[in-house]
Design a protein around this motif. Structure first.
Motif, PDB file in Angstrom:
ATOM      1  N   ARG A 182       0.835  -1.206   0.000  1.00 52.47           N
ATOM      2  CA  ARG A 182       0.000   0.000   0.000  1.00 52.47           C
ATOM      3  C   ARG A 182       0.867   1.253   0.000  1.00 52.47           C
ATOM      4  O   ARG A 182       0.593   2.218  -0.719  1.00 52.47           O
ATOM      5  N   ARG A 183       1.939   1.241   0.804  1.00 54.85           N
ATOM      6  CA  ARG A 183       2.821   2.408   0.850  1.00 54.85           C
ATOM      7  C   ARG A 183       3.522   2.609  -0.489  1.00 54.85           C
ATOM      8  O   ARG A 183       3.669   3.740  -0.951  1.00 54.85           O
ATOM      9  N   ALA A 184       3.946   1.519  -1.129  1.00 55.60           N
ATOM     10  CA  ALA A 184       4.606   1.634  -2.441  1.00 55.60           C
ATOM     11  C   ALA A 184       3.624   2.163  -3.481  1.00 55.60           C
ATOM     12  O   ALA A 184       3.971   3.030  -4.293  1.00 55.60           O
ATOM     13  N   ALA A 185       2.381   1.659  -3.470  1.00 60.24           N
ATOM     14  CA  ALA A 185       1.371   2.132  -4.425  1.00 60.24           C
ATOM     15  C   ALA A 185       1.062   3.611  -4.171  1.00 60.24           C
ATOM     16  O   ALA A 185       0.897   4.386  -5.117  1.00 60.24           O
ATOM     17  N   LEU A 186       1.003   4.002  -2.914  1.00 59.58           N
ATOM     18  CA  LEU A 186       0.765   5.401  -2.587  1.00 59.58           C
ATOM     19  C   LEU A 186       1.914   6.269  -3.096  1.00 59.58           C
ATOM     20  O   LEU A 186       1.688   7.341  -3.655  1.00 59.58           O
ATOM     21  N   ALA A 187       3.138   5.803  -2.916  1.00 60.65           N
ATOM     22  CA  ALA A 187       4.298   6.564  -3.393  1.00 60.65           C
ATOM     23  C   ALA A 187       4.237   6.747  -4.909  1.00 60.65           C
ATOM     24  O   ALA A 187       4.517   7.833  -5.420  1.00 60.65           O
ATOM     25  N   VAL A 188       3.842   5.704  -5.624  1.00 55.72           N
ATOM     26  CA  VAL A 188       3.719   5.803  -7.087  1.00 55.72           C
ATOM     27  C   VAL A 188       2.645   6.825  -7.449  1.00 55.72           C
ATOM     28  O   VAL A 188       2.852   7.691  -8.308  1.00 55.72           O
ATOM     29  N   ARG A 189       1.485   6.741  -6.787  1.00 58.00           N
ATOM     30  CA  ARG A 189       0.400   7.695  -7.072  1.00 58.00           C
ATOM     31  C   ARG A 189       0.831   9.124  -6.768  1.00 58.00           C
ATOM     32  O   ARG A 189       0.537  10.049  -7.537  1.00 58.00           O
ATOM     33  N   LEU A 190       1.533   9.312  -5.658  1.00 58.63           N
ATOM     34  CA  LEU A 190       1.982  10.655  -5.300  1.00 58.63           C
ATOM     35  C   LEU A 190       2.983  11.192  -6.319  1.00 58.63           C
ATOM     36  O   LEU A 190       2.921  12.362  -6.700  1.00 58.63           O
ATOM     37  N   ARG A 191       3.898  10.322  -6.779  1.00 60.06           N
ATOM     38  CA  ARG A 191       4.850  10.760  -7.808  1.00 60.06           C
ATOM     39  C   ARG A 191       4.108  11.175  -9.072  1.00 60.06           C
ATOM     40  O   ARG A 191       4.437  12.184  -9.693  1.00 60.06           O
ATOM     41  N   GLU A 192       3.092  10.390  -9.460  1.00 59.85           N
ATOM     42  CA  GLU A 192       2.308  10.730 -10.653  1.00 59.85           C
ATOM     43  C   GLU A 192       1.569  12.051 -10.473  1.00 59.85           C
ATOM     44  O   GLU A 192       1.546  12.885 -11.368  1.00 59.85           O
ATOM     45  N   GLU A 193       0.984  12.253  -9.298  1.00 57.10           N
ATOM     46  CA  GLU A 193       0.269  13.496  -9.042  1.00 57.10           C
ATOM     47  C   GLU A 193       1.214  14.688  -9.026  1.00 57.10           C
ATOM     48  O   GLU A 193       0.891  15.753  -9.557  1.00 57.10           O
ATOM     49  N   ILE A 194       2.384  14.506  -8.433  1.00 60.26           N
ATOM     50  CA  ILE A 194       3.350  15.600  -8.396  1.00 60.26           C
ATOM     51  C   ILE A 194       3.816  15.933  -9.805  1.00 60.26           C
ATOM     52  O   ILE A 194       3.958  17.098 -10.160  1.00 60.26           O
ATOM     53  N   THR A 195       4.042  14.902 -10.630  1.00 56.62           N
ATOM     54  CA  THR A 195       4.446  15.138 -12.012  1.00 56.62           C
ATOM     55  C   THR A 195       3.353  15.888 -12.753  1.00 56.62           C
ATOM     56  O   THR A 195       3.624  16.865 -13.461  1.00 56.62           O
ATOM     57  N   THR A 196       2.105  15.456 -12.583  1.00 54.81           N
ATOM     58  CA  THR A 196       0.983  16.135 -13.226  1.00 54.81           C
ATOM     59  C   THR A 196       0.886  17.570 -12.726  1.00 54.81           C
ATOM     60  O   THR A 196       0.702  18.494 -13.500  1.00 54.81           O
ATOM     61  N   TRP A 197       1.033  17.741 -11.421  1.00 51.91           N
ATOM     62  CA  TRP A 197       0.966  19.079 -10.842  1.00 51.91           C
ATOM     63  C   TRP A 197       2.098  19.943 -11.387  1.00 51.91           C
ATOM     64  O   TRP A 197       1.876  21.088 -11.772  1.00 51.91           O
ATOM     65  N   ALA A 198       3.314  19.394 -11.437  1.00 54.92           N
ATOM     66  CA  ALA A 198       4.455  20.165 -11.932  1.00 54.92           C
ATOM     67  C   ALA A 198       4.242  20.570 -13.388  1.00 54.92           C
ATOM     68  O   ALA A 198       4.597  21.675 -13.788  1.00 54.92           O
ATOM     69  N   ASP A 199       3.643  19.677 -14.181  1.00 59.10           N
ATOM     70  CA  ASP A 199       3.375  20.000 -15.579  1.00 59.10           C
ATOM     71  C   ASP A 199       2.356  21.127 -15.711  1.00 59.10           C
ATOM     72  O   ASP A 199       2.387  21.893 -16.658  1.00 59.10           O
ATOM     73  N   SER A 200       1.441  21.223 -14.755  1.00 58.92           N
ATOM     74  CA  SER A 200       0.398  22.250 -14.837  1.00 58.92           C
ATOM     75  C   SER A 200       0.772  23.542 -14.122  1.00 58.92           C
ATOM     76  O   SER A 200       0.026  24.504 -14.171  1.00 58.92           O
TER      77      SER A 200
END
Length: 179
Positions: free
Chosen positions: A80-98
């Protein structure tokens, strides 16, 4: 002579079975911290459920079962922690792009008058309706709607102005007959 005190029984259980449980966990867990956590949780469960722990060699098998379930819970938590880390990285990347677009929107917002910013903030940040904004501003519903409409138009012009790449000090004149 009666049964041993709980502390004495637990100490005997721990001393007799710690080496076997520690070896069992070491073979299955990755890091020293994980090993220590699982062993500690296994014996904490044994202490809490001391009356459920069988006598003799059954105690070792019971402890293996507890350690097995504790390891399974630990691995699920890691997943669960690894999946959360992946989701957070994806969200941060999306956020950084926007962020570039967000910076433009914020720049356009900052260029508005205080009154326009307050109106738009009451809608966007506070979630107020036109009638609620009218109460906050102390004006009629029609006046609040008109002010909000004009503030949105000015924000739209500022955004278009920034998107067109004009220097910040240039202003776009409103179209004739419109405000």
């Amino acid at each position: 002579m009666g049964p041993p005190e709980p502390e004495q029984r637990f100490e005997e259980l721990y001393m007799a079975h710690y080496p076997a449980i520690a070896t069992y966990v070491r073979r299955r867990a990755g890091s020293p911290d994980d090993i220590a956590d699982v062993i500690a949780e296994t014996f904490t469960t044994a202490w809490r459920r001391l009356n459920d722990v069988p006598e003799g060699d059954g105690a070792r098998l019971w402890l293996y079962g507890v350690a097995r379930r504790t390891l399974a819970n630990h691995f699920r938590g890691e997943e669960r922690r690894a999946a959360l880390a992946v989701r957070l990285r994806e969200e941060i990347t999306t956020w950084a792009d926007s962020v570039v677009g967000a910076e433009s929107a914020y720049e356009a917002f900052k260029r508005l008058s205080d009154d326009d910013r307050e109106l738009l903030a009451l809608v966007a940040w506070e979630g107020l309706s036109g009638a609620e904004i009218a109460k906050v501003l102390g004006c009629s519903l029609g006046a609040a709607r008109l002010r909000l409409h004009r503030a949105r138009k000015r924000l739209s012009r500022e955004l278009a102005h920034l998107d067109a790449g004009y220097p910040l000090h240039q202003q776009i004149a409103p179209a004739k007959g419109r405000s």
